[in-house]
Design a protein around this motif. Structure first.
Motif, PDB file in Angstrom:
ATOM      1  N   THR A 429       0.825  -1.208   0.000  1.00 38.61           N
ATOM      2  CA  THR A 429       0.000   0.000   0.000  1.00 38.61           C
ATOM      3  C   THR A 429       0.855   1.252   0.000  1.00 38.61           C
ATOM      4  OG1 THR A 429      -1.666  -1.230   1.246  1.00 38.61           O
ATOM      5  CG2 THR A 429      -1.906   1.152   1.188  1.00 38.61           C
ATOM      6  N   ALA A 430       2.051   1.187   0.607  1.00 31.00           N
ATOM      7  CA  ALA A 430       2.945   2.341   0.603  1.00 31.00           C
ATOM      8  C   ALA A 430       3.350   2.707  -0.818  1.00 31.00           C
ATOM      9  CB  ALA A 430       4.178   2.047   1.451  1.00 31.00           C
ATOM     10  N   VAL A 431       3.610   1.701  -1.665  1.00 29.73           N
ATOM     11  CA  VAL A 431       3.929   1.959  -3.071  1.00 29.73           C
ATOM     12  C   VAL A 431       2.751   2.637  -3.763  1.00 29.73           C
ATOM     13  CG1 VAL A 431       4.607   0.912  -5.260  1.00 29.73           C
ATOM     14  CG2 VAL A 431       5.418  -0.070  -3.123  1.00 29.73           C
ATOM     15  N   LEU A 432       1.578   2.057  -3.587  1.00 24.56           N
ATOM     16  CA  LEU A 432       0.394   2.569  -4.273  1.00 24.56           C
ATOM     17  C   LEU A 432      -0.004   3.947  -3.749  1.00 24.56           C
ATOM     18  CD1 LEU A 432      -1.654  -0.760  -4.298  1.00 24.56           C
ATOM     19  CD2 LEU A 432      -0.474   0.300  -6.233  1.00 24.56           C
ATOM     20  N   THR A 433       0.176   4.185  -2.450  1.00 26.63           N
ATOM     21  CA  THR A 433      -0.171   5.487  -1.878  1.00 26.63           C
ATOM     22  C   THR A 433       0.683   6.588  -2.486  1.00 26.63           C
ATOM     23  OG1 THR A 433      -0.850   4.455   0.202  1.00 26.63           O
ATOM     24  CG2 THR A 433      -0.360   6.808   0.249  1.00 26.63           C
ATOM     25  N   ALA A 434       1.987   6.350  -2.552  1.00 24.58           N
ATOM     26  CA  ALA A 434       2.862   7.345  -3.172  1.00 24.58           C
ATOM     27  C   ALA A 434       2.501   7.546  -4.638  1.00 24.58           C
ATOM     28  CB  ALA A 434       4.315   6.898  -3.035  1.00 24.58           C
ATOM     29  N   ALA A 435       2.085   6.470  -5.305  1.00 21.89           N
ATOM     30  CA  ALA A 435       1.728   6.570  -6.725  1.00 21.89           C
ATOM     31  C   ALA A 435       0.505   7.454  -6.922  1.00 21.89           C
ATOM     32  CB  ALA A 435       1.493   5.168  -7.292  1.00 21.89           C
ATOM     33  N   TYR A 436      -0.574   7.207  -6.164  1.00 20.81           N
ATOM     34  CA  TYR A 436      -1.771   8.019  -6.399  1.00 20.81           C
ATOM     35  C   TYR A 436      -1.615   9.430  -5.835  1.00 20.81           C
ATOM     36  CZ  TYR A 436      -3.697   6.816  -1.685  1.00 20.81           C
ATOM     37  OH  TYR A 436      -3.920   6.645  -0.339  1.00 20.81           O
ATOM     38  N   ALA A 437      -0.751   9.608  -4.822  1.00 20.77           N
ATOM     39  CA  ALA A 437      -0.487  10.967  -4.332  1.00 20.77           C
ATOM     40  C   ALA A 437       0.249  11.777  -5.405  1.00 20.77           C
ATOM     41  CB  ALA A 437       0.321  10.913  -3.046  1.00 20.77           C
ATOM     42  N   VAL A 509       9.890   4.764  -4.958  1.00 17.71           N
ATOM     43  CA  VAL A 509       9.711   4.031  -6.212  1.00 17.71           C
ATOM     44  C   VAL A 509       8.330   4.313  -6.800  1.00 17.71           C
ATOM     45  CG1 VAL A 509       9.442   1.724  -7.204  1.00 17.71           C
ATOM     46  CG2 VAL A 509      11.365   2.215  -5.685  1.00 17.71           C
ATOM     47  N   GLY A 510       7.302   4.256  -5.958  1.00 15.72           N
ATOM     48  CA  GLY A 510       5.948   4.524  -6.440  1.00 15.72           C
ATOM     49  C   GLY A 510       5.808   5.914  -7.028  1.00 15.72           C
TER      50      GLY A 510
END
Length: 664
Positions: A429-437, A509-510
């Motif tokens: 979720t940390a990857v995906l959170t940074a991605a959508y942010a 990375v995200g």
């Protein structure tokens, strides 16, 4: 004033402000805004005084028994420990910011008086939940928040979206409240009291007969109130309400209540390993699923709504591994930056002049037009993505750190399986959170959509609130993890090296991958020719653009488009994008499994009622009606007819008697 008196006044003042606002809203409109802001601000000051006096020491307890209710008494009780003291300050801070912000955001709304009163009542109900020491009194605040959310989400009741969203929020949360209520009664029956301290004493002594059943029933209510899988579907639709309401619901009330409730009764859940595993699975599915959905949303408020669901999943994950300190730490941190995100989104919507232009694909040149929202939202998004040294980094690392401790066997408060589930889901979720942010920031402030009309500068009350909330979003985590252990059971909340490196690394990375995808799609869309707007309908233009991007070929013809096709979410998710944008079709699934069968059953009942029951009733009344008609026709009013009938009857009776006598 004693600490107990101050604690009583904290929820009481917003309640009195709500009552006064409703009574004076029409007769004295000049008092509406002071009655909305001043009681809530005063409650914030008093909550801060209570926190200072409590100081993380022993809990402040006070109780008086209400009307006797039988073997299990209901008491008007206070229980103010370190958790309650700090959460009350958060509620007061966010509610005060929302009320001040709303004076500008809804300055031309004719229904502002009722709105402000409901926000005050909402705040009072959440403060009652926070300070309550009795489960039945807590339930009162719990249910009042539900009805307030119904009215506030449906504030724009003229629109079908708002009406449907308010009804959905009410029904879904009430669905969760059914097992929650059963669980509360079962818990009080086993413990012999609704008092939280006595319930926890019964848990410690092992006198509960059904801890697993009770914990699972209570989780149903928590899933509904805190929008956890599978009862989370109401929260994205609730964005149809005013943006300040969204900030209040997502940051400090309603959805925070479920997490806070588990934190209060965590020993009960720890008494059942099955309940902890279920909570961990629920948190993991919620975290990962909501982050994927957020990456596919176009409406800025729906992105933030799914973000809230995911961050609540982190809090539930911390509770699933037995650390309520990490959960409430993230609750406090998240409350600050999520309120800031929603209120900054409100500035964006206000700048566009209409709530319908919240789609990020339609935004352009907002960085220069609303610099306050740009800078403060950037701070909040960095905190959301858990980038050091922003507050979200420290609170999220506290969650991942305690999950690592469970995995490595350094704590026995939760099963190792729960630790693995939370740790893996948390890193994903940390990857995906940074991605959508990153995606939100790029599309909102560097997008290529159609430029909305400039509606001038925003009211000062709106921009000041953003900077107030930016302070804790930036600085809260840096010192809070050193001070909070004294308030939160004494457990260490410092970031650990392993999860800090992993969490920050995957977040970077995200963000970098999303930025690279955005640059790639931007370069492709720059090759799409622009032309007359009227050449094609907007939907056809968007479809042509999407096909052009997918095939790496320029779109045919001269087509002008309003939406920004440079959306990295579509490229990152690939074929999963369509399903994630629809929330993985859970609403359609629930419609097929529950809504349509209920509607079919209702249609069957209506048919039986009209065609069977009413037919029977009409048939049952037909015979008396016919008899009445016959008797009515016999009443001619002619005396000779009556005498003739009497004589005929006498003859018939005489003949009958003779026949009977002869037969005898």
């Amino acid at each position: 004033m004693t600490t107990t008196t101050l604690a009583v006044l904290v929820p009481l003042l917003p309640f009195l402000g709500a009552v006064a606002g409703l009574l004076l809203g029409r007769t004295a409109p000049g008092f509406v805004r002071p009655l909305a802001v001043l009681p809530t601000l005063t409650a914030l000051v008093l909550a801060a005084l209570v926190a200072v006096r409590q100081g993380g020491d022993a809990a402040v307890d006070a109780a008086t028994e209400l009307t006797p209710t039988g073997s299990v008494p209901v008491e008007l009780a206070l229980h103010v420990d370190g958790f309650a003291a700090l959460v009350a300050v958060l509620v007061g801070l966010v509610a005060s910011c929302v009320q001040i912000y709303s004076t500008g955001y809804l300055r031309d709304d004719p229904r502002y008086p009722s709105y402000a009163a409901l926000v005050s009542l909402f705040t009072s109900a959440m403060l009652l939940v926070v300070y309550s020491g009795d489960l039945m009194v807590l339930l009162v605040g719990w249910e009042v928040m539900g009805i307030c959310s119904y009215f506030l989400v449906g504030h724009y009741w003229e629109t079908p979206e708002a009406r449907a969203a308010s009804l959905k929020a009410f029904l879904v949360t009430k669905l969760g409240d059914v097992p929650f209520l059963i669980g509360l009664f079962a818990l009080a029956t086993d413990a012999g009291s609704f008092r939280i301290t006595r319930v926890l004493g019964a848990v410690a002594s092992g006198s509960l007969d059904h801890p697993t059943l009770i914990a699972l029933l209570l989780l149903g209510g928590v899933a509904g109130k805190s929008a956890q899988f599978p009862l989370h579907t109401w929260l994205p639709d609730a964005m149809a309400g005013p943006t300040p309401v969204s900030a209040l619901i997502h940051a400090a009330t309603m959805v925070a209540a479920g997490v806070y409730f588990i934190a209060r009764l965590l020993p009960l859940f720890e008494a059942s390993q099955a309940a902890m595993i279920v909570l961990a699975v629920m948190a993991a599915v919620t975290m990962a699923g909501s982050a994927l959905a957020a990456l596919a949303q176009d409406d800025i408020k729906r992105v933030l709504a799914y973000s809230t669901i995911g961050q609540l999943g982190y809090m539930s994950g911390a509770l699933a591994v037995g650390d309520r300190g990490a959960a409430v730490f993230h609750l406090l941190s998240h409350g600050a930056f999520k309120a800031l995100l929603f209120l900054a989104a409100g500035v964006i919507i206000h700048a566009a002049g209409t709530n319908s232009l919240a789609a990020m694909s339609r935004m352009r040149n907002l960085r220069d037009r609303i610099p306050d929202a740009y800078w403060t939202m950037t701070v909040a998004l960095l905190a959301l993505a858990a980038i050091p040294p922003f507050s979200g980094f420290f609170s999220k690392e506290a969650v991942l750190g305690v999950a690592e401790h469970v995995v490595t066997g350094h704590t026995e408060h939760a099963p190792a399986a729960a630790g693995w589930i939370v740790l893996v889901a948390g890193l994903l979720t940390a990857v995906l959170t940074a991605a959508y942010a990153m995606r939100l920031w790029l599309l909102a402030f560097r997008g290529r959509g159609a430029e909305a009309p400039d509606h001038g500068r925003q009211p000062l009350t709106m921009t000041v609130v953003l900077w107030v909330l930016a302070v804790p979003s930036l600085a809260l985590g840096g010192f809070a993890f050193r001070l909070l252990p004294d308030w939160f059971d004494g457990r260490d909340l410092s970031p650990t090296l392993t999860t800090s490196v992993l969490g920050t690394g995957v977040a970077l990375v995200g963000g970098i991958v999303t930025y690279a995808a955005w640059r790639h799609t931007t370069a492709l869309t720059a090759r799409v020719p622009l032309g007359a707007v009227a050449a094609h309908p907007e939907g056809d233009a968007a479809q042509v653009e999407a096909e052009a991007i997918a095939s790496h070929e320029p779109a045919y013809g001269d087509i002008a488009y309003a939406p920004d096709p440079a959306d990295p979410g579509r490229l990152l998710l690939g074929p999963l994008h369509r399903h994630a944008a629809a929330g993985f079709h859970l609403d359609a699934l629930y419609t097929a499994l529950f809504v349509r069968p209920v509607q079919a059953g209702a249609s069957l009942v209506r048919f039986l009622d009209r065609e069977v029951v009413e037919t029977y009733v009409r048939g049952a009344g037909a015979l008396p009606r016919w008899l009445g008609t016959a008797v009515r026709r016999a009443q001619t009013g002619n005396v000779q007819t009556y005498v003739s009938a009497l004589l005929a009857g006498t003859v018939v009776l005489a003949v009958a008697v003779v026949l009977v006598a002869t037969g005898a």
